[in-house]
Design an enzyme around this catalytic site. Structure first.
Site, PDB file in Angstrom:
ATOM      1  N   LYS A  43       0.862  -1.192   0.000  1.00 48.16           N
ATOM      2  CA  LYS A  43       0.000   0.000   0.000  1.00 48.16           C
ATOM      3  C   LYS A  43       0.895   1.237   0.000  1.00 48.16           C
ATOM      4  O   LYS A  43       1.958   1.242   0.645  1.00 48.16           O
ATOM      5  CB  LYS A  43      -0.878  -0.029   1.259  1.00 48.16           C
ATOM      6  CG  LYS A  43      -1.736   1.206   1.483  1.00 48.16           C
ATOM      7  CD  LYS A  43      -2.923   1.283   0.566  1.00 48.16           C
ATOM      8  CE  LYS A  43      -3.691   2.601   0.756  1.00 48.16           C
ATOM      9  NZ  LYS A  43      -4.679   2.841  -0.298  1.00 48.16           N
ATOM     10  N   CYS A 129      -1.946  10.179  -6.335  1.00 49.42           N
ATOM     11  CA  CYS A 129      -3.109   9.901  -5.477  1.00 49.42           C
ATOM     12  C   CYS A 129      -4.052  11.110  -5.503  1.00 49.42           C
ATOM     13  O   CYS A 129      -3.640  12.213  -5.145  1.00 49.42           O
ATOM     14  CB  CYS A 129      -2.683   9.609  -4.041  1.00 49.42           C
ATOM     15  SG  CYS A 129      -4.116   9.468  -2.948  1.00 49.42           S
TER      16      CYS A 129
HETATM   17  C1  DHB Z   1      -5.270   6.091  -2.633  1.00 45.93           C
HETATM   18  C2  DHB Z   1      -5.761   6.149  -3.909  1.00 45.93           C
HETATM   19  C3  DHB Z   1      -4.897   6.167  -4.974  1.00 45.93           C
HETATM   20  O1  DHB Z   1      -5.329   6.217  -6.250  1.00 45.93           O
HETATM   21  C4  DHB Z   1      -3.537   6.136  -4.739  1.00 45.93           C
HETATM   22  O2  DHB Z   1      -2.708   6.171  -5.768  1.00 45.93           O
HETATM   23  C5  DHB Z   1      -3.047   6.071  -3.458  1.00 45.93           C
HETATM   24  C6  DHB Z   1      -3.923   6.046  -2.396  1.00 45.93           C
HETATM   25  C7  DHB Z   1      -6.212   6.100  -1.504  1.00 45.93           C
HETATM   26  O3  DHB Z   1      -7.292   6.691  -1.610  1.00 45.93           O
HETATM   27  O4  DHB Z   1      -5.859   5.554  -0.444  1.00 45.93           O
END
Ligand code: DHB
Length: 367
Positions: A43, A129
């Site tokens: 993540k 993001c």
């Molecule tokens: C999240 C969403 C994304 O598209 C990303 O690249 C990183 C994090 C999120 O909402 O957690």
């Protein structure tokens, strides 16, 4: 058959997970490593742990998904901890660290923590993001992107191993040109195309509400909604980047054909997000198997046989596109013919059975 490499790291299978769903903990990462996935990507980490945005923040429909999770993650210390790194490495798969710092300073501080950790095979710097309230998508601010890449690429943690950059989807040719020109300036080993289409909205007509809670309902579109955008972004970047920079495709990979199409557009590997959320790590086995089946049917023995070899449209060889209205099925049209024939026979029999004079009377009524 599906062997590949990204940024010089060998992958046994060109299908692996996108950062996002099911990537937040050691157990989930190990489960990916134990599946057929070619690599394990965590993540996107921030310097500090984050709880993320309010729920519901993810929704899947038959066409794809929308999310606005807001970077919930356990903080960089967790993802570089030897307990996590060693457990993933023990699965035999390369471990890729995803970083999504809220500032350049935070990204550099996270790189300090990644420095010297051997089990981290590569770093994917996420510049796209769209879901942190008040934080614009860095990959749409080209000057800032340039500045961040200049600083990050100099960091010793990025000298030790390949650095990849996850980009936002672009929709205009000058933006492809600009993004690629910036990436080409630096020692970047791969780009990942593409993040979600940011700040979209799904609406529930029954309840007359937005479908997710955060940010007034705005969220990033993923899955089937964005496959064509992902194909175009992979293609556009492959056409513009130096040969030494690999492209990884992500967006709308539901099956082996989707993976094949992204590779045809130039991807050296493909990531799966929405289907991983839904199916769990078995999706990597399924999609890899489907890709192999398709390759066998086409007599390809390696993805290099077709990677980046998308042909221009040729009217001479044109076949109906998958979206064209399919011709009526043969079986149903022959069934219609049989019904018409039976009706005709029935009428003919009726006419011969009915008394001729009665028939004359009947006809006279209508004449
Ligand atoms: C999240 C969403 C994304 O598209 C990303 O690249 C990183 C994090 C999120 O909402 O957690």
């Amino acid at each position: 058959m599906l062997k590949t490499s990204i940024g010089g790291i060998a992958l046994d299978c060109c299908v692996y997970n996108a950062s996002g769903p099911r990537t937040n903990s050691k157990n989930l990462l190990v489960a990916i490593g134990e599946s057929r996935a070619g690599a394990v990507l965590c993540k996107s980490a921030t310097l500090e742990e984050r709880k993320g945005n309010p729920h519901p923040r993810y929704l899947e429909t038959e066409h794809g998904s929308i999310n606005s999770e807001g970077l919930p993650n356990k903080g960089i210390d967790y993802y570089v901890d030897s307990a996590v790194v060693d457990a993933v490495v023990a699965t035999g798969k390369p471990y890729i660290l995803s970083l999504s710092g809220l500032s350049l300073k935070n990204n550099l501080a996270m790189l300090d923590k990644a420095k010297g950790i051997e089990g981290i095979s590569a770093i994917e710097l996420n510049l796209a993001c769209p879901n942190v309230p008040g934080k614009p998508t860095m990959a749409y601010d080209f000057d800032q992107m340039d500045e961040v890449l200049a600083a990050v690429c100099e960091h010793p943690a990025c000298q030790e191993r390949p650095l990849g950059v996850k980009l936002a989807p672009y929709f205009d040719m000058p933006h492809f040109d600009r993004a690629a020109a910036i990436v080409n300036k630096y020692k970047i080993s791969f780009v990942v195309c593409t993040n979600t289409i940011g700040n979209a909205m799904l609406v529930d007509a029954e309840t007359e509400e937005a479908c997710i809670a955060p940010k007034g309902g705005y969220g990033g579109l993923g899955g089937g909604y964005i496959k064509q955008t992902a194909l175009a972004n992979v293609r556009a970047m492959r056409e513009r980047l130096k040969d030494s920079i690999d492209v990884v495709g992500v967006g709308g990979v539901s099956n082996g054909v989707d993976a094949f199409e992204l590779i045809l557009c130039g991807a050296s590997a493909v990531q799966v997000g929405t289907k991983h959320y839904k199916e769990g790590p078995v999706c990597f086995t399924r999609i890899a198997g489907e890709l192999e089946d398709l390759m066998r049917r086409k007599n390809y023995s390696s993805i290099e046989d077709f990677r980046g070899k998308l042909k221009p449209f040729s009217a001479r060889k044109a076949k109906p596109t998958p979206t064209a209205t399919p011709p009526a099925k043969k079986s149903s049209s022959s069934a219609t013919n049989v019904i018409v024939l039976l009706q005709a026979v029935f009428i003919a029999v009726l006419i011969t059975l009915v008394d001729k004079s009665k028939l004359d009377q009947l006809l006279a009524r209508f004449m």
